[in-house]
Every structure is written in C-alpha cells, then in structure tokens.
Design a protein around this motif. Structure first.
Motif, PDB file in Angstrom:
ATOM      1  N   ILE A 284       0.831  -1.206   0.000  1.00  0.00           N
ATOM      2  CA  ILE A 284       0.000   0.000   0.000  1.00  0.00           C
ATOM      3  C   ILE A 284       0.864   1.253   0.000  1.00  0.00           C
ATOM      4  CG2 ILE A 284      -1.608   1.372   1.373  1.00  0.00           C
ATOM      5  CD1 ILE A 284      -3.000  -0.848  -0.088  1.00  0.00           C
ATOM      6  N   GLU A 285       1.944   1.247   0.763  1.00  0.00           N
ATOM      7  CA  GLU A 285       2.836   2.414   0.779  1.00  0.00           C
ATOM      8  C   GLU A 285       3.377   2.697  -0.619  1.00  0.00           C
ATOM      9  OE1 GLU A 285       3.497   4.553   3.176  1.00  0.00           O
ATOM     10  OE2 GLU A 285       2.147   3.503   4.545  1.00  0.00           O
ATOM     11  N   VAL A 288       0.454   4.113  -2.910  1.00  0.00           N
ATOM     12  CA  VAL A 288       0.140   5.503  -2.599  1.00  0.00           C
ATOM     13  C   VAL A 288       1.221   6.431  -3.151  1.00  0.00           C
ATOM     14  CG1 VAL A 288      -0.121   7.167  -0.718  1.00  0.00           C
ATOM     15  CG2 VAL A 288      -1.274   4.954  -0.585  1.00  0.00           C
ATOM     16  N   ILE A 291       0.918   7.127  -7.029  1.00  0.00           N
ATOM     17  CA  ILE A 291      -0.249   7.812  -7.584  1.00  0.00           C
ATOM     18  C   ILE A 291       0.029   9.299  -7.784  1.00  0.00           C
ATOM     19  CG2 ILE A 291      -2.597   8.568  -7.029  1.00  0.00           C
ATOM     20  CD1 ILE A 291      -3.092   5.833  -5.859  1.00  0.00           C
ATOM     21  N   HIS A 352     -10.014   3.072  -4.722  1.00  0.00           N
ATOM     22  CA  HIS A 352      -9.851   2.195  -3.565  1.00  0.00           C
ATOM     23  C   HIS A 352      -8.880   1.088  -3.936  1.00  0.00           C
ATOM     24  CE1 HIS A 352     -11.568  -0.853  -0.478  1.00  0.00           C
ATOM     25  NE2 HIS A 352     -10.637  -0.107   0.078  1.00  0.00           N
ATOM     26  N   ALA A 369      -6.199   1.367   0.990  1.00  0.00           N
ATOM     27  CA  ALA A 369      -6.158   2.830   0.994  1.00  0.00           C
ATOM     28  C   ALA A 369      -7.230   3.342   0.037  1.00  0.00           C
ATOM     29  CB  ALA A 369      -4.785   3.336   0.568  1.00  0.00           C
ATOM     30  N   HIS A 370      -8.013   4.301   0.492  1.00  0.00           N
ATOM     31  CA  HIS A 370      -8.990   4.975  -0.368  1.00  0.00           C
ATOM     32  C   HIS A 370      -8.464   6.386  -0.574  1.00  0.00           C
ATOM     33  CE1 HIS A 370     -13.411   4.452  -1.579  1.00  0.00           C
ATOM     34  NE2 HIS A 370     -12.905   5.432  -2.308  1.00  0.00           N
ATOM     35  N   VAL A 371      -8.186   6.745  -1.821  1.00  0.00           N
ATOM     36  CA  VAL A 371      -7.453   7.982  -2.074  1.00  0.00           C
ATOM     37  C   VAL A 371      -8.153   8.871  -3.091  1.00  0.00           C
ATOM     38  CG1 VAL A 371      -5.273   6.791  -1.599  1.00  0.00           C
ATOM     39  CG2 VAL A 371      -6.034   7.070  -3.963  1.00  0.00           C
ATOM     40  N   ALA A 378      -1.381  11.496  -3.967  1.00  0.00           N
ATOM     41  CA  ALA A 378      -2.555  10.841  -3.371  1.00  0.00           C
ATOM     42  C   ALA A 378      -2.902  11.464  -2.030  1.00  0.00           C
ATOM     43  CB  ALA A 378      -2.286   9.353  -3.200  1.00  0.00           C
ATOM     44  N   GLU A 379      -4.159  11.858  -1.881  1.00  0.00           N
ATOM     45  CA  GLU A 379      -4.672  12.287  -0.585  1.00  0.00           C
ATOM     46  C   GLU A 379      -5.448  11.128   0.025  1.00  0.00           C
ATOM     47  OE1 GLU A 379      -8.264  14.982   1.267  1.00  0.00           O
ATOM     48  OE2 GLU A 379      -7.351  15.658  -0.614  1.00  0.00           O
ATOM     49  N   ILE A 380      -5.058  10.709   1.220  1.00  0.00           N
ATOM     50  CA  ILE A 380      -5.737   9.620   1.903  1.00  0.00           C
ATOM     51  C   ILE A 380      -7.035  10.147   2.494  1.00  0.00           C
ATOM     52  CG2 ILE A 380      -5.556   7.844   3.677  1.00  0.00           C
ATOM     53  CD1 ILE A 380      -3.508   7.577   1.438  1.00  0.00           C
ATOM     54  N   ARG A 386      -3.655   2.371   8.628  1.00  0.00           N
ATOM     55  CA  ARG A 386      -3.637   1.147   7.821  1.00  0.00           C
ATOM     56  C   ARG A 386      -2.913   0.003   8.510  1.00  0.00           C
ATOM     57  NH1 ARG A 386      -2.226   5.098   4.016  1.00  0.00           N
ATOM     58  NH2 ARG A 386      -0.066   4.404   3.925  1.00  0.00           N
TER      59      ARG A 386
END
Length: 391
Positions: A284-285, A288, A291, A352, A369-371, A378-380, A386
């Motif tokens: 996930i890191e 993110v 993006i 997502h 993560a939903h961004v 990317a804004e979380i 997480r």
C-alpha cells in the motif's frame, strides 16, 4: 427538485440540476470525441450518475437514457415506474413502455424520431443491465443501426469527481471510519460476527440520524478465525477466540457514493496473518507513492507488484490492485488498476486499493487505501491507520 417531486415527500435530486447538466455535457463531449452520433446509457450506476434516479425498476428490462448532441436527454422507462423516475430524476422527456416485449419497439421508435435509425450509436455492451437479447431485439427493429461498444464512456467521465461529489464522499468516509473504530473497540473474545455487524450498524445509524439519515452502511464482510479464508463471506453466528485473526471490509454510502475500506485485527497473536499484513502495508505504501496525475493505471499496479516480487511472495496476491469509486463502484467497465491498464490518472479521481493477500493456508488478510488523486499526489481520505490492530 423536479416540479412533480414537490408534491411527494422525500423525493427529488441529491444535487442541483446544474450538476447533472454538467455531467451530461461532459458525456456528450466524449460522445463527439468518440465519433458517435448518440449514446444509449443502460448501466444503473451510470443512470444514477447522469439523472439522479437509481434505476431500481430496470430489473424488468433496460431503462435506456438516450443522449444526443443538441437535444434534451430522453428516458425510456417502464410505465409502472414513470412517477418514480420523474420524482427522483432531472429528466423531463420521458417515454414509457408497458411490457418487457414492448421495450425494443418503443426504444427504436424514439431513436427513429431522433433520426438515428442508421447512425452510429454507442451502447454499454460490457456493462450490467443490457442483455444480448436486448441488443438483438433493437437491431431487428433498426436493421441499419450501427452499434458501437461504449461501455467505458460514462465511467471515464464519472471517474473524475466534482467538489460536490467529493463533499458527499468525505461525509461517507467519516461514517466508514466510525465503523472501523467501532469494530476495533468492540473486538473481544466470544463476540460473534453477527454481533459485531449489529454493533457497527447501530453506531452508524445513531450518527447518521444527526446528519438527517442520509448516510447508510452496505452489508459488511466480517470474518473471524478460520472463516477469514472466505472471500466476500457474510457474517454468521461465529465467535472469535484468543489468538485468532479478524477481517473487515465495509463502506458507508451517501446518495449512492460508496466509500469502502479494508482493515484487519488479531486478538492476541497469529503469526501467519501478521506476516501477510506487514507485506500488505508495504504494498500500500508503494501504491500511494506511485499515484499522481499523468501516471497510467498499469504503472500504479506495477509499483505494488514490484514490492511483492522483491518479497518473493508474488503468489499471495490474486486480484486487481484497485478500482475507481463513486456511484456503484462494482459497475463493469470502470477504471481498474491492473496489469497493462492504459487509463491515465487525473486530478479528482478517487480510487480504492484493497491489498488482500492469501497465505499458504488460505487466510485472506491485508489492508487498503482509499485515495483522491490531487496535483501533489494521493490524498488519503480515511483517518483510520492502515496498520494491523491488535486487541
């Protein structure tokens, strides 16, 4: 609200009519760019996006929205549902049919009236709510009709959110975060999946009541212990025991805009799933960080798979990396983060990315993560960490 909706309580549009007109014009611009003479929209998520009506009556036969440059949109719907469509949509020009077998003839008549019987028209051939038999029946009525696949046309427009849409999604995410906090604080030995589902639903209902009851929660995937091996399993009367994992995928929605998250927990210790979760966090890191506007969906997908490759555990990931969100995020044809995907990310898109990994023993575990894609990256959207929750 539309004029007819004023007489019926609790009906009308969730957004101003101007918002729907903006969306329709964006779609019409894309229709022209694609070399099409018109577009027939049948996917229920796309209908709701463009009109406000959720298309619930379309289980009977398609409810096509016909978009033609220079004309007002026309909705072809079942007569039984006409009042509901008028009350919940922004469409004024509505044509009805009565029985399922009437659909093709009535829709064909509308296309003829618009002079489209021999033109190139886009249909959502790869989406739900349009069967091959529907297309065949229309082609029989209009033998010279040139049918083109426009399955991804509306979704390409809907992927980029307006400020009004983002406000709704942020409201929904606050409720999703509340569900996650409730899940974590309520996790204790002996609590069952169904009890947990009820506790979360009660928390959401109480909070949503303060906001006018506009926010709801979709059925959650809540699984404990060995049942975390079940993809999309429904909660049952199954309790969690000491040293067992817990899996939650849940999303709150407002005006049809679903905002989901995946979070997991361990009651005590469970090394196998803890190892999976640590790897999912790394993936996930990387996702993110990858993006940003101008990057392809395939490149983002590759960034996550590179982490899995370096770990030597590529086989634990068995699905796509992520997908666009908004109204009806399960619609076929929506933007997808997967190998080779060529869609280019744009500012205003929401995505997502659930990184759910499968262990050798079949446990499904991970995080998401939903961004929002911004100019800076990317804004979380979620406030829930997480990391793995340990109870």
């Amino acid at each position: 609200m539309t004029p007819t909706s004023l007489a019926i309580p609790l009906t009308g549009l969730p957004f101003p009519r101007s918002e729907y007109e903006r969306r329709q014009q964006k779609v019409l611009d894309t229709v022209a760019s694609a070399g099409l003479d018109a577009l027939v929209v049948t996917a229920r998520g796309h209908l709701r996006y463009l009109t406000g009506y959720d298309g619930n009556g379309a289980y009977f036969a398609p409810f096509p929205l016909i978009l033609v440059p220079g004309r007002q949109p026309t909705y072809v719907v079942r007569e039984y549902d006409e009042q509901a469509v008028r009350s919940y949509s922004c469409i004024d020009e509505i044509v009805t049919y009565t029985h399922k077998n009437d659909f093709a003839k009535v829709c064909a008549d509308v296309l003829r009236q618009h002079g489209l019987q021999g033109e190139r028209i886009g249909f959502e051939l790869g989406c739900w709510s349009l069967a091959p038999a529907d297309v065949s029946a229309l082609q029989t009525q209009l033998p010279d009709l040139k049918i083109a696949d426009a399955s991804r046309l509306v979704s390409s427009v809907a992927a980029v959110k307006s400020e009004r849409e983002l406000k709704v999604m942020r409201d929904a995410m606050r409720m999703t975060d509340l569900a996650m906090r409730t899940f974590q604080s309520s996790l204790r030995e002996g609590v069952t999946e169904l009890e947990m589902a009820g506790t979360m639903a009660a928390a959401i209902e109480a909070e949503a009541g303060k906001a006018g009851g506009e926010i709801g929660m979709a059925p959650a995937t809540i699984l404990f212990g060995e049942r975390t091996k079940l993809a999309h399993g429904s909660p049952m009367q199954h309790p969690i025991r000491r040293n067992e994992p817990a899996f939650l995928e849940v999303g709150a929605s407002k005006h049809g805009y679903m905002v989901g998250l995946v979070r997991c927990a361990v009651l005590g210790r469970h090394p196998e799933t803890e190892s999976l979760h640590a790897l999912a966090e790394e993936v996930i890191e990387a996702l993110v960080a990858a993006i940003k506007p101008g990057v392809s969906a395939g490149a983002v997908d590759a960034a996550g798979r590179e982490v899995l490759k370096r770990s030597g555990r590529q086989g634990v990931f068995r699905q796509r990396t992520g997908y666009q969100t908004g109204i009806n995020w399960t619609e076929r044809g929506d933007l997808s983060l997967e190998p080779g995907a060529e869609d280019i990310l744009k500012t205003g898109m929401t995505l997502h990315m659930p990184n759910i990994l499968c262990s050798e023993n079949g446990y499904l575990f991970g995080t998401s993560a939903h961004v929002l894609v911004t100019e800076r990256g990317a804004e979380i959207l979620s406030d829930t960490p997480r990391t793995l929750y340990r109870a």
